[in-house]
Design a protein around this motif. Structure first.
Motif, PDB file in Angstrom:
ATOM      1  N   ARG A 232       0.962  -1.303  -0.072  1.00  0.00           N
ATOM      2  CA  ARG A 232      -0.125   0.055  -0.087  1.00  0.00           C
ATOM      3  C   ARG A 232       0.824   1.386   0.167  1.00  0.00           C
ATOM      4  O   ARG A 232       0.530   2.262  -0.758  1.00  0.00           O
ATOM      5  N   PHE A 233       1.872   1.197   0.756  1.00  0.00           N
ATOM      6  CA  PHE A 233       2.761   2.259   0.812  1.00  0.00           C
ATOM      7  C   PHE A 233       3.534   2.669  -0.383  1.00  0.00           C
ATOM      8  O   PHE A 233       3.621   3.979  -1.080  1.00  0.00           O
ATOM      9  N   LEU A 234       3.870   1.754  -1.363  1.00  0.00           N
ATOM     10  CA  LEU A 234       4.509   1.738  -2.624  1.00  0.00           C
ATOM     11  C   LEU A 234       3.562   2.288  -3.640  1.00  0.00           C
ATOM     12  O   LEU A 234       3.743   3.033  -4.692  1.00  0.00           O
ATOM     13  N   ALA A 235       2.254   1.978  -3.696  1.00  0.00           N
ATOM     14  CA  ALA A 235       1.233   2.260  -4.410  1.00  0.00           C
ATOM     15  C   ALA A 235       0.899   3.811  -4.247  1.00  0.00           C
ATOM     16  O   ALA A 235       0.686   4.485  -5.251  1.00  0.00           O
ATOM     17  N   LEU A 236       0.824   4.295  -2.944  1.00  0.00           N
ATOM     18  CA  LEU A 236       0.300   5.426  -2.791  1.00  0.00           C
ATOM     19  C   LEU A 236       1.610   6.472  -3.104  1.00  0.00           C
ATOM     20  O   LEU A 236       1.473   7.649  -3.506  1.00  0.00           O
ATOM     21  N   THR A 237       3.056   5.842  -2.987  1.00  0.00           N
ATOM     22  CA  THR A 237       3.994   6.887  -3.452  1.00  0.00           C
ATOM     23  C   THR A 237       4.162   6.885  -4.908  1.00  0.00           C
ATOM     24  O   THR A 237       4.346   8.068  -5.347  1.00  0.00           O
ATOM     25  N   ALA A 238       3.739   5.869  -5.544  1.00  0.00           N
ATOM     26  CA  ALA A 238       3.609   6.026  -6.982  1.00  0.00           C
ATOM     27  C   ALA A 238       2.569   7.002  -7.407  1.00  0.00           C
ATOM     28  O   ALA A 238       2.743   7.854  -8.284  1.00  0.00           O
ATOM     29  N   LEU A 239       1.398   7.029  -6.794  1.00  0.00           N
ATOM     30  CA  LEU A 239       0.375   8.104  -7.216  1.00  0.00           C
ATOM     31  C   LEU A 239       0.773   9.448  -6.598  1.00  0.00           C
ATOM     32  O   LEU A 239       0.680  10.515  -7.326  1.00  0.00           O
ATOM     33  N   ILE A 240       1.535   9.636  -5.575  1.00  0.00           N
ATOM     34  CA  ILE A 240       1.920  10.792  -4.984  1.00  0.00           C
ATOM     35  C   ILE A 240       2.903  11.446  -5.909  1.00  0.00           C
ATOM     36  O   ILE A 240       2.623  12.499  -6.386  1.00  0.00           O
ATOM     37  N   TRP A 241       3.880  10.716  -6.507  1.00  0.00           N
ATOM     38  CA  TRP A 241       4.877  11.225  -7.331  1.00  0.00           C
ATOM     39  C   TRP A 241       4.247  11.505  -8.943  1.00  0.00           C
ATOM     40  O   TRP A 241       4.601  12.719  -9.632  1.00  0.00           O
ATOM     41  N   LEU A 242       3.146  10.670  -9.294  1.00  0.00           N
ATOM     42  CA  LEU A 242       2.622  10.934 -10.376  1.00  0.00           C
ATOM     43  C   LEU A 242       1.656  12.554 -10.513  1.00  0.00           C
ATOM     44  O   LEU A 242       1.893  13.354 -11.272  1.00  0.00           O
ATOM     45  N   LEU A 243       1.252  12.621  -9.368  1.00  0.00           N
ATOM     46  CA  LEU A 243       0.460  13.950  -9.122  1.00  0.00           C
ATOM     47  C   LEU A 243       1.371  14.870  -9.183  1.00  0.00           C
ATOM     48  O   LEU A 243       1.216  16.046  -9.599  1.00  0.00           O
ATOM     49  N   ASP A 244       2.423  14.739  -8.355  1.00  0.00           N
ATOM     50  CA  ASP A 244       3.577  15.915  -8.183  1.00  0.00           C
ATOM     51  C   ASP A 244       4.024  16.181  -9.900  1.00  0.00           C
ATOM     52  O   ASP A 244       4.482  17.461 -10.063  1.00  0.00           O
ATOM     53  N   GLY A 245       4.420  15.357 -10.321  1.00  0.00           N
ATOM     54  CA  GLY A 245       4.954  15.423 -11.754  1.00  0.00           C
ATOM     55  C   GLY A 245       3.836  16.142 -12.531  1.00  0.00           C
ATOM     56  O   GLY A 245       4.272  16.734 -13.183  1.00  0.00           O
ATOM     57  N   LEU A 246       2.698  15.628 -12.696  1.00  0.00           N
ATOM     58  CA  LEU A 246       1.486  16.468 -13.399  1.00  0.00           C
ATOM     59  C   LEU A 246       1.580  17.551 -13.164  1.00  0.00           C
ATOM     60  O   LEU A 246       1.189  18.482 -13.708  1.00  0.00           O
ATOM     61  N   GLY A 247       1.392  18.141 -11.900  1.00  0.00           N
ATOM     62  CA  GLY A 247       1.382  19.185 -11.212  1.00  0.00           C
ATOM     63  C   GLY A 247       2.195  20.144 -11.751  1.00  0.00           C
ATOM     64  O   GLY A 247       2.270  21.267 -12.084  1.00  0.00           O
ATOM     65  N   ALA A 248       3.701  19.510 -11.668  1.00  0.00           N
ATOM     66  CA  ALA A 248       4.762  20.474 -12.331  1.00  0.00           C
ATOM     67  C   ALA A 248       4.793  20.675 -13.751  1.00  0.00           C
ATOM     68  O   ALA A 248       5.043  21.656 -14.106  1.00  0.00           O
ATOM     69  N   VAL A 249       4.288  19.730 -14.330  1.00  0.00           N
ATOM     70  CA  VAL A 249       3.922  19.926 -15.908  1.00  0.00           C
ATOM     71  C   VAL A 249       3.034  20.922 -16.358  1.00  0.00           C
ATOM     72  O   VAL A 249       2.944  21.958 -16.932  1.00  0.00           O
ATOM     73  N   ILE A 250       1.910  20.971 -15.470  1.00  0.00           N
ATOM     74  CA  ILE A 250       0.804  21.967 -15.542  1.00  0.00           C
ATOM     75  C   ILE A 250       1.245  23.131 -15.315  1.00  0.00           C
ATOM     76  O   ILE A 250       0.890  24.426 -15.793  1.00  0.00           O
ATOM     77  N   PHE A 251       1.846  23.449 -14.240  1.00  0.00           N
ATOM     78  CA  PHE A 251       2.401  24.448 -13.664  1.00  0.00           C
ATOM     79  C   PHE A 251       3.379  25.192 -14.505  1.00  0.00           C
ATOM     80  O   PHE A 251       3.080  26.408 -15.058  1.00  0.00           O
ATOM     81  N   ALA A 252       4.167  24.493 -15.329  1.00  0.00           N
ATOM     82  CA  ALA A 252       4.881  24.957 -16.174  1.00  0.00           C
ATOM     83  C   ALA A 252       4.269  25.559 -17.448  1.00  0.00           C
ATOM     84  O   ALA A 252       4.650  26.618 -18.044  1.00  0.00           O
ATOM     85  N   ARG A 253       3.148  24.788 -18.062  1.00  0.00           N
ATOM     86  CA  ARG A 253       2.355  25.337 -18.980  1.00  0.00           C
ATOM     87  C   ARG A 253       1.711  26.510 -18.572  1.00  0.00           C
ATOM     88  O   ARG A 253       1.561  27.260 -19.667  1.00  0.00           O
ATOM     89  N   GLY A 254       1.273  26.747 -17.323  1.00  0.00           N
ATOM     90  CA  GLY A 254       0.677  27.887 -16.948  1.00  0.00           C
ATOM     91  C   GLY A 254       1.820  29.085 -17.063  1.00  0.00           C
ATOM     92  O   GLY A 254       1.232  30.206 -17.343  1.00  0.00           O
ATOM     93  N   LEU A 255       2.823  28.742 -17.229  1.00  0.00           N
ATOM     94  CA  LEU A 255       3.874  29.914 -17.457  1.00  0.00           C
ATOM     95  C   LEU A 255       4.378  30.007 -18.858  1.00  0.00           C
ATOM     96  O   LEU A 255       5.308  30.789 -18.973  1.00  0.00           O
ATOM     97  N   GLY A 256       3.862  29.211 -19.799  1.00  0.00           N
ATOM     98  CA  GLY A 256       4.224  29.064 -21.218  1.00  0.00           C
ATOM     99  C   GLY A 256       5.504  28.345 -21.285  1.00  0.00           C
ATOM    100  O   GLY A 256       6.076  28.486 -22.320  1.00  0.00           O
ATOM    101  N   LEU A 257       5.809  27.447 -20.589  1.00  0.00           N
ATOM    102  CA  LEU A 257       6.993  26.741 -20.598  1.00  0.00           C
ATOM    103  C   LEU A 257       6.798  25.188 -20.988  1.00  0.00           C
ATOM    104  O   LEU A 257       5.603  24.779 -20.438  1.00  0.00           O
ATOM    105  N   ALA A 258       7.563  24.448 -21.604  1.00  0.00           N
ATOM    106  CA  ALA A 258       7.292  23.356 -22.075  1.00  0.00           C
ATOM    107  C   ALA A 258       8.101  22.382 -21.277  1.00  0.00           C
ATOM    108  O   ALA A 258       9.326  22.433 -21.133  1.00  0.00           O
ATOM    109  N   LEU A 259       7.604  21.388 -20.723  1.00  0.00           N
ATOM    110  CA  LEU A 259       8.208  20.480 -19.769  1.00  0.00           C
ATOM    111  C   LEU A 259       7.329  19.357 -19.559  1.00  0.00           C
ATOM    112  O   LEU A 259       6.097  18.892 -19.444  1.00  0.00           O
ATOM    113  N   ASN A 260       8.160  17.878 -19.991  1.00  0.00           N
ATOM    114  CA  ASN A 260       7.399  16.681 -20.140  1.00  0.00           C
ATOM    115  C   ASN A 260       7.461  16.060 -19.051  1.00  0.00           C
ATOM    116  O   ASN A 260       7.865  16.456 -17.916  1.00  0.00           O
TER     117      ASN A 260
END
Length: 337
Positions: A232-260
């Motif tokens: 359960r810990f590992l599954a939640l860890t994967a979800l957490i970092w996926l959310l953080d990664g998507l959040g970073a991508v969307i935040f960058a897009r919000g500033l007009g920056l391209a980040l995969n």
């Protein structure tokens, strides 16, 4: 048997503590100033301002919503470990976690870990020593996850690592593995660890209290040594970092920056590893230096990288502080009841 009265600290002892605090604060500020100088020396402030002026607020707000979901995920992940002794309510876990992150951003020496442990211990009526051990275990496991994420994200990022990052990853991996082994095996040697406490020249009631605290801490240390909890810990860890990664991508897009996504995860791993350095207030300077050193490899200029990290760090600190303040009110900090 009455305990002997404790002698008040001497004037010299009283003077040393403030001096140590001042010296620690001065060192942190000096480190922040040095990191900021290195980060800002090649920055065009006009380009930084232009990047911030073009911000799309709806994307920035959506990114902050993902940050809140990530914080919820972190609280539930912590609950997996705390549940080894007693289940805690999700809201208590969330607000205690927010208090901890607020403390880590505003206070030195990772004081937020103690704050969130005290808050949850009081709310869930669980030993604070046990809860603190689970919080520290979670931090160790998260550091190891950062190393794994950074290594896995490198091919997707399509860039070469900065010279300092591989060394930092190895250091964190080795220290994390050693700490993880200590947490896993220390409970097996509880009797051996209890012996020095039994020899301390303290009243029996004090020795009994210390022995109980050590037992609770060791119980929390081994909370993750369970296949079901680990999964359960590992599954939640994967979800957490996926959310953080998507959040970073969307935040960058919000500033007009391209980040995969791969680049975002590599950036998050680098920021997380850098935060293991001697802590500056709010990681000021450290995060800016990492961003302007790494993000140009993604095709983002140092000035744009500075705009990204300043806005991202400021807004996420404000978000965590807002949830943390609500948490302090929820737990009636400093009051009975």
């Amino acid at each position: 048997m009455n305990a002997a009265p404790l002698e008040p600290p001497s004037e010299a002892g009283q003077a040393k503590l403030p001096r140590r605090k001042v010296a620690g604060l001065a060192l942190a500020l000096l480190l922040a100033a040095g990191a900021l100088y290195l980060a800002l020396r090649q920055v065009s402030w006009q380009e930084t301002r232009d990047t911030l002026r073009c911000a799309r607020l709806e994307l920035i707000a959506f990114s902050l919503g993902l940050s809140t979901l990530s914080l919820i995920g972190r609280s539930l992940r912590w609950g997996v470990l705390v549940g080894a002794q007693a289940p805690a309510r999700p809201l208590d876990l969330f607000f205690a976690t927010a208090i901890g992150y607020m403390g880590n951003n505003l206070l030195p020496a990772r004081a937020g870990e103690v704050l969130r442990s005290l808050a949850l211990g009081k709310a869930a009526q669980v030993s604070a020593s046990f809860v603190l051990a689970t919080a520290l275990s979670e931090r160790v496991l998260d550091a190891l996850a950062l190393v794994a994420i950074g290594a896995a994200a490198l091919p997707a990022a399509g860039v070469s690592l900065p010279e300092w990052l591989p060394g930092a990853m190895w250091v964190v991996a080795l220290v994390g593995a050693a700490a993880l082994a200590a947490f896993a095996f220390a409970p097996r040697f509880e009797a051996w660890l209890q012996r020095p406490l039994a020899r301390l020249p303290l009243p029996p009631a004090w020795r009994e209290r210390l022995a109980g605290l050590l037992s609770q801490f060791l119980l929390g240390a081994k909370a993750f040594v369970n296949p079901g909890r680990a999964a359960r810990f590992l599954a939640l860890t994967a979800l957490i970092w996926l959310l953080d990664g998507l959040g970073a991508v969307i935040f960058a897009r919000g500033l007009g920056l391209a980040l995969n996504l791969g680049q975002a995860l590599l950036l998050l791993a680098a920021l997380g590893l850098a935060s293991a350095l001697p802590s500056t207030p709010g990681y000021l300077g450290i995060y800016q230096l990492v961003a302007v050193s790494l993000m140009p490899a993604f095709g983002i200029s140092p000035s744009q990288a500075l705009a990204y990290i300043l806005a991202n760090q400021a807004l996420n600190v404000m978000l965590v502080v807002a949830w943390g303040v609500i948490g302090l009110g929820r737990f009636r900090w400093g009051k009975e009841g």
